[in-house]
Design a protein around this motif. Structure first.
Motif, PDB file in Angstrom:
ATOM      1  N   GLU A  23       0.821  -1.212   0.000  1.00 14.19           N
ATOM      2  CA  GLU A  23       0.000   0.000   0.000  1.00 14.19           C
ATOM      3  C   GLU A  23       0.855   1.262   0.000  1.00 14.19           C
ATOM      4  O   GLU A  23       0.453   2.295  -0.513  1.00 14.19           O
ATOM      5  N   ARG A  24       2.030   1.193   0.565  1.00 21.24           N
ATOM      6  CA  ARG A  24       2.928   2.352   0.618  1.00 21.24           C
ATOM      7  C   ARG A  24       3.953   2.340  -0.519  1.00 21.24           C
ATOM      8  O   ARG A  24       4.873   3.137  -0.531  1.00 21.24           O
ATOM      9  N   LYS A  25       3.756   1.386  -1.458  1.00 25.61           N
ATOM     10  CA  LYS A  25       4.638   1.240  -2.623  1.00 25.61           C
ATOM     11  C   LYS A  25       6.112   1.100  -2.216  1.00 25.61           C
ATOM     12  O   LYS A  25       6.992   1.670  -2.842  1.00 25.61           O
ATOM     13  N   ILE A  26       6.328   0.335  -1.141  1.00 25.82           N
ATOM     14  CA  ILE A  26       7.684   0.055  -0.674  1.00 25.82           C
ATOM     15  C   ILE A  26       8.031  -1.356  -1.130  1.00 25.82           C
ATOM     16  O   ILE A  26       7.318  -2.314  -0.810  1.00 25.82           O
ATOM     17  N   LYS A  27       9.110  -1.466  -1.885  1.00 29.31           N
ATOM     18  CA  LYS A  27       9.514  -2.784  -2.372  1.00 29.31           C
ATOM     19  C   LYS A  27      10.007  -3.624  -1.214  1.00 29.31           C
ATOM     20  O   LYS A  27      10.667  -3.131  -0.302  1.00 29.31           O
TER      21      LYS A  27
END
Length: 112
Positions: A23-27
């Motif tokens: 959801e936080r676009k953290i890989k």
């Protein structure tokens, strides 16, 4: 950030951790503990952050079978954990030298 999530595909908290980072676009990298256990180095890094006893799931089926409730030696407990990843509390989330055990979004939010 270099996020690693150690857990199992069936673990509800592991799924929630994956969703948190998605959801936080953290890989992140997901490591299934049923396929690949933590290495000795990874385990000591996590242990340094959270403590050995916090890594052990006292509700796991193998907890009593392996007599973990009776073992006092940290070295023996560490060996048992290395060879029996199903006894870990999951998810184990690492970011470099930082680590958490369980679902801890309040901690992950402080990581940069």
């Amino acid at each position: 950030m270099n996020i690693q999530i150690f857990g199992t595909k069936k673990c509800f908290d592991t799924k929630k951790a994956e969703r948190y980072f998605k959801e936080r676009k953290i890989k992140y990298q997901f490591i299934d503990l049923k396929e690949k256990a933590l290495s000795k180095g990874e385990l000591s890094s996590v242990k340094a952050n959270v403590g050995l006893n916090n890594l052990i799931n006292v509700k796991a089926k193998k907890y009593l079978t392996l007599n973990l409730d009776k073992i006092r030696s940290e070295d023996i407990k560490t060996e048992i954990l290395l060879n029996n990843p199903e006894v870990y509390v999951t998810p184990i989330v690492r970011n470099g030298k930082q680590a958490t055990v369980g679902y801890k979004p309040e901690v992950w939010g402080t990581w940069e």
